[in-house]
Design a protein around this motif. Structure first.
Motif, mmCIF file in Angstrom:
data_model
loop_
_atom_site.group_PDB
_atom_site.id
_atom_site.type_symbol
_atom_site.label_atom_id
_atom_site.label_comp_id
_atom_site.label_asym_id
_atom_site.label_seq_id
_atom_site.Cartn_x
_atom_site.Cartn_y
_atom_site.Cartn_z
ATOM 1 N N ALA A 294 44.944 44.242 40.206
ATOM 2 C CA ALA A 294 45.710 44.489 41.431
ATOM 3 C C ALA A 294 47.096 43.883 41.361
ATOM 4 O O ALA A 294 47.652 43.443 42.370
ATOM 5 C CB ALA A 294 44.954 43.944 42.640
ATOM 6 N N GLY A 295 47.669 43.866 40.152
ATOM 7 C CA GLY A 295 49.050 43.429 40.003
ATOM 8 C C GLY A 295 49.986 44.610 40.168
ATOM 9 O O GLY A 295 49.687 45.572 40.908
ATOM 10 N N ASN A 296 51.098 44.577 39.458
ATOM 11 C CA ASN A 296 52.075 45.666 39.569
ATOM 12 C C ASN A 296 51.515 46.988 39.048
ATOM 13 O O ASN A 296 51.718 48.049 39.646
ATOM 14 C CB ASN A 296 53.350 45.309 38.804
ATOM 15 N N VAL B 102 45.420 39.391 43.474
ATOM 16 C CA VAL B 102 45.802 40.567 44.252
ATOM 17 C C VAL B 102 47.181 40.345 44.827
ATOM 18 O O VAL B 102 47.416 39.366 45.564
ATOM 19 C CB VAL B 102 44.799 40.844 45.391
ATOM 20 N N SER B 103 48.126 41.202 44.479
ATOM 21 C CA SER B 103 49.497 41.048 44.967
ATOM 22 C C SER B 103 49.581 41.369 46.448
ATOM 23 O O SER B 103 48.726 42.078 47.005
ATOM 24 C CB SER B 103 50.437 41.960 44.177
ATOM 25 N N ASP B 104 50.627 40.845 47.079
ATOM 26 C CA ASP B 104 50.828 41.119 48.505
ATOM 27 C C ASP B 104 51.037 42.608 48.760
ATOM 28 O O ASP B 104 50.605 43.140 49.796
ATOM 29 C CB ASP B 104 52.048 40.336 49.016
ATOM 30 N N ILE C 210 38.537 47.715 44.973
ATOM 31 C CA ILE C 210 39.421 46.983 44.063
ATOM 32 C C ILE C 210 38.770 45.656 43.698
ATOM 33 O O ILE C 210 38.353 44.885 44.580
ATOM 34 C CB ILE C 210 40.800 46.731 44.711
ATOM 35 N N ILE C 211 38.677 45.365 42.395
ATOM 36 C CA ILE C 211 38.168 44.097 41.887
ATOM 37 C C ILE C 211 39.284 43.434 41.098
ATOM 38 O O ILE C 211 39.798 44.016 40.133
ATOM 39 C CB ILE C 211 36.941 44.293 40.976
ATOM 40 N N ILE D 80 38.841 45.472 49.038
ATOM 41 C CA ILE D 80 39.348 44.543 48.031
ATOM 42 C C ILE D 80 38.379 43.372 47.880
ATOM 43 O O ILE D 80 37.964 42.762 48.881
ATOM 44 C CB ILE D 80 40.748 44.013 48.411
ATOM 45 N N HIS D 81 38.044 43.043 46.634
ATOM 46 C CA HIS D 81 37.224 41.858 46.307
ATOM 47 C C HIS D 81 38.044 40.984 45.370
ATOM 48 O O HIS D 81 38.280 41.353 44.223
ATOM 49 C CB HIS D 81 35.909 42.264 45.640
#
Length: 505
Positions: free
Chosen positions: A40-42, A67-69, A62-63, A83-84
């Motif tokens: 869950a980065g860029n 995790v980005s804002d 999403i695992i 999201i996890h």
């Protein structure tokens, strides 16, 4: 899902030899599937954007240990996205259909690929074509139109550039066209083949080259100019050569109405079954005492406009085999002119030619009767090759007997293995020119004008029936009409022959 085949690098065969782009494009209904996104980065944000942009109702889990804002913000707009914030475990693969990996961790990527394949799941690994079972291509979307672009994993940059070009080149208004076509499709009746044919007719103008459009317009003008010219020649010849025509214009004989009604019905029947106008009109004319030459002239004059319109429509639908048309046209015109000349020269011997024509119409009646009970014709092993001879014979017999071009030529072409649709269109178009040449020959040859009321009744009756003939074909059983026509033609022909035999004896 079934077991996945042994993994191969996309675009490469088992032996390592390049086989080109082996990808098979599909469009998935992600709103009906469960997608797992790992990372869950860029890069993860880019993948999530791609999924939700194309399928806003897609169910995504999403695992990720980070995790980005931006991912949190985007996911917050879609309630079906979960999201996890933790590390991936193999149990995360339960109850999912697709896996997208965006971790940047090579060892983790390899591990996820192995366990995903053990669960028979397809996965995509960002920037790792060798690990992918499928790619996320660049997408161009204009409403309901969606175009996917893939470079087989070779260059996402090229795919993006192509996306920009197509986005600029495809107008947004194209979606309006799609919606209109959808509504049009819903209004069409009939089977799938009929709907496809109708939609092709409507959309053909979108892809037709400018030179073909210009050629079509020129051909249209040729058809209509020929019609106008033939009518002008006919009226002029009648007026100059036949004083009876001038009086006919002023005083209409009741026979005109008999032929008007009969020709109207015969044209409707012809529109329903695609044949029999010539034989029915000629048989009726002979029974009413019209000599063979005058009867044939009336039939051909009345067929000029109807066949011109029919030929033009087949031309618009692309149903013309131009090579076949050229092979039929010139011999057919020569045969028609010769036939009209012969039967006109024998006009004084109509007592003898009339029963001969009745025998001919009797034979055609039997042919129609057989066609009514005959199934679909099996394709022949070899196509008929003596097209010019067929055209000459068909034109000659048609002029002599007042009909038969369609029955003889079309039946022979189809029986010889020719495509039925292209044969029909080609025969209809060539029939226009055959009818025009026969009519002009008859007008120039015949010296008396005692039957103009019958002839013009036929011309006007068939013209009035032309616009509604197609509708009739959809309402009445073709088999029933063919049997009725055949029985009537056979009986009337036999009656005419019987009268001649009795008179001679």
């Amino acid at each position: 899902m079934g077991s996945l085949p042994k993994y191969q690098t996309p675009g490469t065969a088992a032996g390592g030899t390049s086989e080109g782009n082996q990808l098979f494009p599909v469009f998935l209904k992600l709103n009906q599937l469960h997608t797992l996104l790992i990372g869950a980065g860029n890069v993860g944000l880019e993948k999530l954007n791609a999924v939700l942009a194309n399928s806003p109702l897609a169910r995504v889990t999403i695992i990720a240990d980070y995790v980005s804002d931006e991912v949190y913000e985007l996911a917050g707009k879609f309630p079906q996205v979960t999201i996890h914030n933790r590390l991936f475990t193999e149990s995360d693969l339960n109850d999912v259909n697709l896996v997208i990996v965006a971790t940047g961790n090579e060892s983790l990527n390899n591990y996820i690929r192995d366990v995903a394949h053990q669960h028979n799941l397809l996965l995509n690994v960002a920037d790792k074509p060798s690990l992918c079972d499928f790619y996320l291509g660049s997408i161009v979307q204009k409403g309901d139109l969606k175009v996917a672009i893939s470079t087989n994993g070779k260059s996402p940059t090229v795919a993006k550039r192509l996306k920009e070009v197509l986005n600029e080149g495809i107008p947004d208004e194209l979606d309006t066209t799609l919606q209109q076509m959808s509504r049009l499709r819903d209004t069409l009746s009939g089977d799938f083949a009929h709907k496809v044919k109708k939609l092709n007719e409507i959309t053909s103008v979108l892809i037709e080259p400018k030179d073909e459009i210009a050629e079509r317009k020129n051909f249209k003008w040729l058809i209509w100019c020929s019609i106008v010219a033939s009518i002008a020649i006919t009226i002029t010849a009648f007026w100059l050569k036949n004083p009876g025509f001038q009086s006919f214009v002023q005083t209409i004989n009741p026979v005109f109405y008999y032929f008007l009604g009969a020709s109207f019905i015969f044209a409707l029947v012809d529109g329903a079954i695609g044949m029999s106008y010539g034989v029915t009109s000629t048989t009726f004319s002979l029974t009413m005492g019209i000599p063979p030459a005058a009867a044939s002239m009336g039939v051909h004059l009345s067929e000029i406009m109807s066949n011109g319109i029919a030929g033009w429509m087949h031309y618009r639908m692309g149903n013309i085999n131009w090579r076949l048309f050229k092979l039929l046209l010139i011999p057919g015109i020569i045969g028609a002119a010769l036939g009209a000349y012969v039967v006109s020269s024998l006009e004084h011997y109509s007592m003898y030619t009339k029963p001969a024509v009745s025998v001919y119409t009797l034979i055609l009646g039997i042919v129609i009767f057989k066609k009514a009970f005959k199934g679909k014709h099996k394709k022949a092993d070899k196509k008929i090759k003596r097209i010019s001879l067929l055209g000459f014979g068909g034109g000659f017999i048609d002029a002599v007997g007042g009909g038969g071009w369609g029955s003889i030529v079309l039946s022979s072409l189809i029986a010889g293995g020719r495509n039925a649709r292209f044969s029909l269109g080609t025969v209809k178009l060539s029939r226009f020119f055959i009818a025009m040449v026969s009519s002009v020959t008859f007008i120039l040859m015949l010296s008396h004008g005692n039957h103009w009321e019958a002839i013009f009744g036929m011309v006007i009756g068939s013209a009035l029936a032309s616009p509604i003939a197609a509708r009739v074909s959809n309402q009445i059983s073709t088999k029933a009409i063919m049997v009725s026509v055949a029985v009537i033609v056979i009986l009337i022909s036999l009656y005419s022959i019987q009268k001649f035999v009795v008179k001679v004896l």
